[in-house]
Design an enzyme around this catalytic site. Structure first.
Site, PDB file in Angstrom:
ATOM      1  N   GLU A  88       0.804  -1.228   0.000  1.00 54.26           N
ATOM      2  CA  GLU A  88       0.000   0.000   0.000  1.00 54.26           C
ATOM      3  C   GLU A  88       0.837   1.278   0.000  1.00 54.26           C
ATOM      4  OE1 GLU A  88      -3.944  -1.611   2.290  1.00 54.26           O
ATOM      5  OE2 GLU A  88      -2.267  -1.062   3.548  1.00 54.26           O
TER       6      GLU A  88
HETATM    7  C1  TNX Z   1      -4.350  -4.207   4.656  1.00 48.12           C
HETATM    8  S1  TNX Z   1      -2.721  -6.524   4.371  1.00 48.12           S
HETATM    9  C2  TNX Z   1      -3.081  -3.927   5.110  1.00 48.12           C
HETATM   10  C3  TNX Z   1      -2.898  -3.518   6.497  1.00 48.12           C
HETATM   11  C4  TNX Z   1      -4.197  -3.424   7.240  1.00 48.12           C
HETATM   12  C5  TNX Z   1      -5.097  -4.586   6.867  1.00 48.12           C
HETATM   13  C6  TNX Z   1      -6.361  -4.625   7.640  1.00 48.12           C
HETATM   14  C7  TNX Z   1      -1.642  -5.478   4.138  1.00 48.12           C
HETATM   15  C8  TNX Z   1      -0.374  -5.912   3.595  1.00 48.12           C
HETATM   16  N1  TNX Z   1      -1.945  -4.205   4.415  1.00 48.12           N
HETATM   17  O1  TNX Z   1      -2.222  -2.277   6.541  1.00 48.12           O
HETATM   18  O2  TNX Z   1      -3.941  -3.447   8.593  1.00 48.12           O
HETATM   19  O3  TNX Z   1      -5.355  -4.501   5.505  1.00 48.12           O
HETATM   20  O4  TNX Z   1      -7.078  -5.797   7.451  1.00 48.12           O
END
Ligand code: TNX
Length: 537
Positions: free
Chosen positions: A343
Site C-alpha cells: 500500500e
Molecule cells: C491491509 S494486508 C493492510 C494492512 C491493514 C489490513 C487490515 C496489508 C499488507 N496491508 O495495513 O492493517 O489490511 O485488514
C-alpha cells in the site's frame, strides 16, 4: 448450550468456570453433559498427521513415577524433554524427572531411528502398553511429536493446577511431517501495542498447532515498536501512539530478545517486519529529515492506510533504512527480514521500484532473506536471490505474483478472504473488520495453498500465514476469539497432506479441541459450522 458468540468473547467468567470445575475434581467434571471419558482415538490430532496406525488393543497410562528419557548426550533432546515435563507437571502433579539416558519406561525422546521420510520437522510416535517413544532427526521434530502427544492426552492435561488422571493415550504409530516448511502467524503490534506477555502466550498457543513462524509487524503509521539505538526517537517518540490514542509502547532490545528466545524454545522463528516505504508515519513524525519537505509529520492515531511515504530519493533515507534494518537483523537469529512494501500509494511507482532495488540488497547484506508483501513483485523491482512474497490478495490469479514466481520468488500464502484473522466471522462479530468479507472457519479451511493462485505451483509455495491486524482489535481476549478456531484451520493447510483435505473430518477434529481451549482459558468463537464437544474428562 453454548453462549452466543458475541457474548462469549468478552466473558472472563467462562474461563474461570472451566478452571474452577477442574480444580473441584472429577466429580464436577463428570456432571457436565456429553463428557467424553475415553481417551482420544489416535489420529484425532490437529493438524491431521500424515499416517496413523492405531493398535486397537493397546494403550499407555502415564504412572505417577513416570520418567522422561531423552537421547543420551543430546542437549537438544534434553531441552524438548524439559519442555514436555514442564507441560505435564502442573496438571498431573507428577514429578516427571528428565533423564538423558536414551530409551526407557515412560516417555522417550530420541534422535535416532526415525524414518528418513520425517525430514527436519517430522517425527514418529509409538505408543505401546509399556511406553511412549518419539523419534525424530531434530529437536524441532521431537517438539512437533510432543505437540501430538499433548493432543492425544485428555484436554484436562492443559489445566494449570493438579487434577485427577488417568493420563491415558491410545496405542499405535503415527508417522508425520509437514507439507510446507513455513507455517506462520502474524501479530500487528503497531496499530495496538501488545505487551511481551501477550506475545509469549500467543507463541505458546500457536506452537500447539505446529506453527513455526511468528511474524511481528513492528512499525506502521500509528506506532514504532522496536528500540533502535541509532535512531532513539523512533521508539521513544514514535512508539508513544496507537490507534484510538492509547499510550502505545515499544519493545526494548532486551524485551525483543526475550520474545525471540521464548519463541526459539518452542521452535518458532520470529520474522520481524519494518514496513517500507509506506506505513511509515510514526518514523516520519520522529525524524523530520525522512520527509521530502524536511518537516516532521504529526503523530497519527486513525485507521487510514496508504497516505505516508519515506522520501525515497533522499540519501539520508537510505542511510536510515540501512541502519534500522542492520540493527533489527542483528537482534534476530532467524533467516528472514520482512520489509513490508504494501500500500505504498504515496510513493510514485518508479521511485518505489528504485527504492526497493536498493533495500533488497541491504537486507541480503545483513545475511537475511527478503520477505515482503506481494507488491514487491512490481515489475520494476528486481528479483533478489531467495526472496519471498507474502500474498494477501483476494483473487485466484495475480500476474504480478506469477511473474515474480517465474523469476524465482517463493510465496507465503495469506489470502485476506481466507487467512486474515482480523476479518469478522459474521455480522454479529464485535471485533475486527470486514473489507475482505466475513471469514467463517470453513472459509479459512476450504482452500488449497498449493493451487490457490494461477502460476504459483505448490513447489513455489514456502507455506501459509494467518495475519492478525489490530486496527479494530486490542485485547488478548479479542485476539484469542479471532484466532480460534481459524488459526488451527490455516495450520492444518500448512502441515497436512493435500490428500487429507476433508471439511467434515476437519470439523470433527476441530470440535474436539473445544474442551481443551476451555481448560486453556481460550474464549474461542463457537462457530455454528462446527459441533463443539462439551467439556469432558
Ligand atoms: C491491509 S494486508 C493492510 C494492512 C491493514 C489490513 C487490515 C496489508 C499488507 N496491508 O495495513 O492493517 O489490511 O485488514
Amino acid at each position: 448450550m453454548a453462549p452466543t458468540p458475541a457474548r462469549l468473547w468478552r466473558s472472563r467468567p467462562a474461563r474461570l468456570t472451566a478452571v474452577a470445575a477442574l480444580v473441584l475434581g472429577a466429580g464436577v467434571v463428570a456432571l457436565t453433559t456429553g463428557a467424553r471419558t475415553a481417551p482420544a482415538p489416535m489420529g484425532e490430532v490437529l493438524p491431521v498427521p500424515v499416517s496413523v496406525r492405531p493398535a486397537a488393543d493397546a494403550s499407555y497410562t502415564l504412572p505417577p513415577d513416570a520418567v522422561v528419557h531423552t537421547e543420551a548426550g543430546s542437549a537438544e533432546a534434553a531441552k524438548v524433554g524439559a519442555y514436555l515435563a514442564g507441560l505435564l507437571r502442573p496438571s498431573t502433579g507428577y514429578a516427571l524427572p528428565v533423564v538423558q539416558d536414551g530409551e526407557g519406561r515412560g516417555v522417550s525422546l530420541l534422535l535416532t531411528g526415525a524414518d528418513p521420510v520425517v525430514g527436519s520437522q517430522g517425527y514418529r510416535l509409538d505408543v505401546t502398553g509399556e511406553a511412549v517413544v518419539i523419534r525424530a532427526r531434530t529437536g524441532a521434530g521431537l517438539f512437533n511429536g510432543v505437540q501430538t502427544l499433548r493432543q492425544l492426552l485428555p484436554p484436562k492435561v492443559e489445566s494449570p493446577t493438579a487434577v485427577p488422571g488417568p493420563w491415558t493415550v491410545r496405542g499405535g504409530r503415527i508417522v508425520d511431517y509437514p507439507r510446507f516448511p513455513y507455517r506462520g502467524a502474524m501479530l500487528d503490534v503497531a496499530r495496538h501495542f501488545l505487551p511481551v506477555e501477550t506475545v509469549k502466550r500467543y507463541i505458546d498457543r500457536i506452537a500447539l498447532y505446529k506453527i513455526n513462524h511468528l511474524h511481528l509487524h513492528l512499525s506502521d503509521d500509528q506506532g514504532w515498536r522496536i528500540a533502535v539505538d541509532s535512531r532513539p526517537r523512533l521508539a521513544a517518540y514514535g512508539g508513544r501512539t496507537q490507534v484510538g490514542g492509547g499510550p502505545g509502547g515499544h519493545y526494548t532490545k532486551a524485551q525483543y530478545r526475550e520474545i525471540v528466545d521464548h519463541a526459539a524454545r518452542r521452535y518458532v522463528t520470529v520474522v520481524p517486519e519494518i514496513d517500507l516505504p509506506g506505513h511509515t508515519n510514526a518514523a516520519l513524525a520522529s525524524y523530520a529529515e525522512l520527509n521530502c519537505d524536511g518537516r516532521a509529520r504529526p503523530p497519527y492515531t486513525g485507521t487510514d492506510v496508504g497516505f505516508s511515504s519515506l522520501c525515497t530519493t533522499k540519501e539520508e533515507v537510505h542511510t536510515f533504512v540501512k541502519d534500522v534494518l542492520g540493527e533489527v537483523a542483528a537482534l534476530t537469529p532467524g533467516p528472514y527480514l520482512h520489509i513490508g512494501g504494501d500500500e505504498a500509494r504515496a510513493t510514485p511507482t518508479a521511485r518505489y521500484a528504485a527504492f526497493m532495488n536498493r533495500v533488497q540488497p541491504m537486507v541480503a547484506a545483513t545475511g537475511k532473506t527478503v520477505v515482503g508483501w506481494h507488491q514487491i513483485g512490481e515489475p520494476g523491482v528486481r528479483h533478489q536471490e531467495g526472496r519471498v512474497l507474502q500474498y494477501w490478495g483476494r483473487t485466484g490469479s495475480d500476474p504480478l505474483v506469477a511473474e515474480a514466481v517465474a523469476r524465482g520468488a517463493r510465496v507465503v500464502m495469506s489470502p485476506a478472504n481466507r487467512a486474515y484473522l482480523d476479518m469478522k466471522y459474521d455480522p454479529e462479530t464485535v471485533p475486527g473488520q470486514k473489507w475482505a468479507g466475513y471469514v467463517e472457519v470453513r472459509d479459512a479451511y476450504d482452500w488449497d495453498p498449493g493451487s490457490h493462485l494461477e502460476g504459483v505451483p505448490a513447489s513455489a509455495v514456502l507455506g501459509v500465514e494467518a495475519p492478525l491486524w489490530t486496527e479494530a482489535i486490542s485485547t488478548e481476549e479479542e485476539i484469542e476469539y479471532m484466532a480460534f478456531p481459524r488459526l488451527p484451520a490455516v495450520a492444518e493447510l500448512g502441515w497436512s497432506p493435500g490428500a487429507t483435505h476433508d471439511w467434515a473430518a476437519f470439523a470433527r477434529r476441530l470440535g474436539a479441541q473445544g474442551p481443551r481451549w476451555a481448560v486453556m482459558g481460550i474464549d474461542f468463537h463457537r462457530s455454528p459450522q462446527v459441533s463443539w464437544d462439551e467439556q469432558g474428562d
